[in-house]
Design a protein around this motif. Structure first.
Motif, PDB file in Angstrom:
ATOM      1  N   UNK A  36      13.742  24.969  53.442  1.00 41.73           N
ATOM      2  CA  UNK A  36      13.646  23.588  52.986  1.00 41.73           C
ATOM      3  C   UNK A  36      14.857  23.189  52.154  1.00 41.73           C
ATOM      4  N   UNK A  37      15.329  24.104  51.328  1.00 42.27           N
ATOM      5  CA  UNK A  37      16.456  23.763  50.466  1.00 42.27           C
ATOM      6  C   UNK A  37      17.723  23.463  51.266  1.00 42.27           C
ATOM      7  N   UNK A  38      17.860  24.066  52.437  1.00 40.43           N
ATOM      8  CA  UNK A  38      19.005  23.749  53.293  1.00 40.43           C
ATOM      9  C   UNK A  38      18.944  22.286  53.735  1.00 40.43           C
ATOM     10  N   UNK A  39      17.756  21.819  54.096  1.00 43.19           N
ATOM     11  CA  UNK A  39      17.594  20.423  54.498  1.00 43.19           C
ATOM     12  C   UNK A  39      17.818  19.479  53.319  1.00 43.19           C
ATOM     13  N   UNK A  40      17.322  19.854  52.144  1.00 44.57           N
ATOM     14  CA  UNK A  40      17.511  19.023  50.956  1.00 44.57           C
ATOM     15  C   UNK A  40      18.989  18.912  50.604  1.00 44.57           C
ATOM     16  N   UNK A  41      19.703  20.024  50.657  1.00 43.21           N
ATOM     17  CA  UNK A  41      21.123  20.011  50.300  1.00 43.21           C
ATOM     18  C   UNK A  41      21.903  19.069  51.207  1.00 43.21           C
ATOM     19  N   UNK A  42      21.545  19.033  52.488  1.00 45.42           N
ATOM     20  CA  UNK A  42      22.235  18.119  53.402  1.00 45.42           C
ATOM     21  C   UNK A  42      21.958  16.666  53.030  1.00 45.42           C
ATOM     22  N   UNK A  43      20.708  16.346  52.730  1.00 44.98           N
ATOM     23  CA  UNK A  43      20.380  14.967  52.358  1.00 44.98           C
ATOM     24  C   UNK A  43      21.059  14.587  51.043  1.00 44.98           C
ATOM     25  N   UNK A  44      21.149  15.526  50.111  1.00 48.61           N
ATOM     26  CA  UNK A  44      21.839  15.242  48.850  1.00 48.61           C
ATOM     27  C   UNK A  44      23.315  14.922  49.103  1.00 48.61           C
ATOM     28  N   UNK A  45      23.933  15.655  50.012  1.00 48.42           N
ATOM     29  CA  UNK A  45      25.325  15.345  50.364  1.00 48.42           C
ATOM     30  C   UNK A  45      25.422  13.956  50.985  1.00 48.42           C
ATOM     31  N   UNK A  46      24.464  13.633  51.836  1.00 51.76           N
ATOM     32  CA  UNK A  46      24.447  12.319  52.478  1.00 51.76           C
ATOM     33  C   UNK A  46      24.296  11.206  51.440  1.00 51.76           C
ATOM     34  N   UNK A  47      23.435  11.417  50.464  1.00 50.07           N
ATOM     35  CA  UNK A  47      23.274  10.431  49.387  1.00 50.07           C
ATOM     36  C   UNK A  47      24.607  10.156  48.703  1.00 50.07           C
ATOM     37  N   UNK A  48      25.311  11.207  48.381  1.00 48.36           N
ATOM     38  CA  UNK A  48      26.584  11.043  47.683  1.00 48.36           C
ATOM     39  C   UNK A  48      27.627  10.367  48.565  1.00 48.36           C
ATOM     40  N   UNK A  49      27.645  10.706  49.848  1.00 46.14           N
ATOM     41  CA  UNK A  49      28.593  10.063  50.763  1.00 46.14           C
ATOM     42  C   UNK A  49      28.312   8.566  50.884  1.00 46.14           C
ATOM     43  N   UNK A  50      27.051   8.186  50.797  1.00 42.65           N
ATOM     44  CA  UNK A  50      26.666   6.773  50.901  1.00 42.65           C
ATOM     45  C   UNK A  50      26.628   6.085  49.538  1.00 42.65           C
ATOM     46  N   UNK A  51      27.140   6.766  48.524  1.00 43.45           N
ATOM     47  CA  UNK A  51      27.219   6.224  47.165  1.00 43.45           C
ATOM     48  C   UNK A  51      25.848   5.835  46.627  1.00 43.45           C
ATOM     49  N   UNK A  52      24.869   6.699  46.925  1.00 38.39           N
ATOM     50  CA  UNK A  52      23.534   6.604  46.339  1.00 38.39           C
ATOM     51  C   UNK A  52      23.309   7.904  45.566  1.00 38.39           C
ATOM     52  N   UNK A  53      23.763   7.992  44.332  1.00 40.77           N
ATOM     53  CA  UNK A  53      23.594   9.236  43.574  1.00 40.77           C
ATOM     54  C   UNK A  53      22.141   9.692  43.572  1.00 40.77           C
TER      55      UNK A  53
END
Length: 279
Positions: free
Chosen positions: A242-259
């Motif tokens: 699960x943490x692998x999936x979360x880490x990807x979404x967290x990166x996506x948040x930052x790329x989309x400027x949604x901290x």
């Protein structure tokens, strides 16, 4: 836009070890992946528990054990959201309500009935009334899960009765057989149907998970990820955890400027009391 609230759905009630060896089943396994997901950026744990036969249950003792293990991690202030869904058609209403009495900060509130795979997930008006009143009594915030637009209208009627208080937290479940498909058009319709003082998140099934997470973030909503909804990281490649999936979404948040929101920031956005560590 708000900071992004990441929810992780670690286990679910359906995913089996035959489908993926990486789904956490025991309370210890669930807590371990939940804590790792918190470290990766998830602020909400959406949790189901399983019995000795690995079938979904709403056993309050198992839920309490997960909560105890997560809270034992130093500094872990993750918000725990317990499912009241159980196994479709196989638990009594009282069994489904039992997790509310463990007093999690949030519990799922499936706001209507829906065909679910080969079964029917029944949530009658009488059950929804009873569940909402129990949540009020125990100070548990409903996560209003909606599988189609009609469930949003059900929620509005319950809100009008004063049984759910703002700010409202909606989770749109898209892509199951029998529910709304995982498309931009359907998501846009659901968002535009929400009552005022609502925040919303999207979980989408299987291959729809990642694109709908991205679309939700772009629209100002929040993402849910995890092995409950999707066992794959990429085409035919199982997610390792699960943490692998979360880490990807967290990166996506930052790329989309949604901290990424912290649990403390999430509590503030959802109107939850400040976290009080257990003594």
């Amino acid at each position: 836009m708000d900071k992004a609230i990441i929810s992780v759905a670690t286990t679910g009630g359906i995913t089996t070890r035959e489908q993926t060896p990486n789904v956490p089943i025991t309370e210890e396994e669930i807590a371990e992946q939940a804590i790792a997901s918190w470290k990766a950026g998830a602020s909400i744990l959406h949790v189901h528990v399983r019995d000795e036969d690995q079938l979904a249950t709403c056993d309050p003792e198992r839920y309490a054990r997960v909560q105890e293990l997560v809270r034992a991690e130093p500094g872990c202030d993750m918000i725990i959201n317990m499912s009241t869904g159980g196994r479709v058609g196989r638990l009594t209403e009282d069994e489904r309500i039992a997790p509310v009495r463990v007093r999690p900060e949030i519990a799922s509130y499936d706001c209507g009935s829906v065909n679910f795979g080969d079964g029917v997930f029944v949530n009658s008006p009488q059950f929804l009334d009873k569940l909402a009143r129990e949540m009020q009594e125990y100070g548990v915030k409903p996560e209003i899960e909606c599988f189609d637009t009609g469930m949003i209208e059900n929620a509005k009627r319950i809100i009008d009765q004063g049984l759910i208080e703002p700010p409202f937290w909606f989770q749109f479940v898209l892509g199951i057989r029998g529910g709304a498909p995982a498309t931009v058009d359907h998501l846009n319709l659901m968002v535009n149907s929400l009552p005022e003082q609502s925040r919303w998140s999207v979980c989408a099934i299987g291959r729809h998970q990642l694109p709908m997470n991205a679309i939700a973030l772009a629209m100002g909503g929040h993402p849910r990820t995890g092995i409950e909804d999707n066992i794959y990281y990429s085409y035919r490649v199982l997610a390792e955890s699960n943490q692998q999936l979360v880490a990807r979404v967290a990166r996506l948040c930052n790329e989309l400027e949604r901290p990424v929101a912290t649990p403390a920031e999430t509590r503030e956005m959802l109107g939850l009391p400040a976290f009080q560590p257990e003594a």
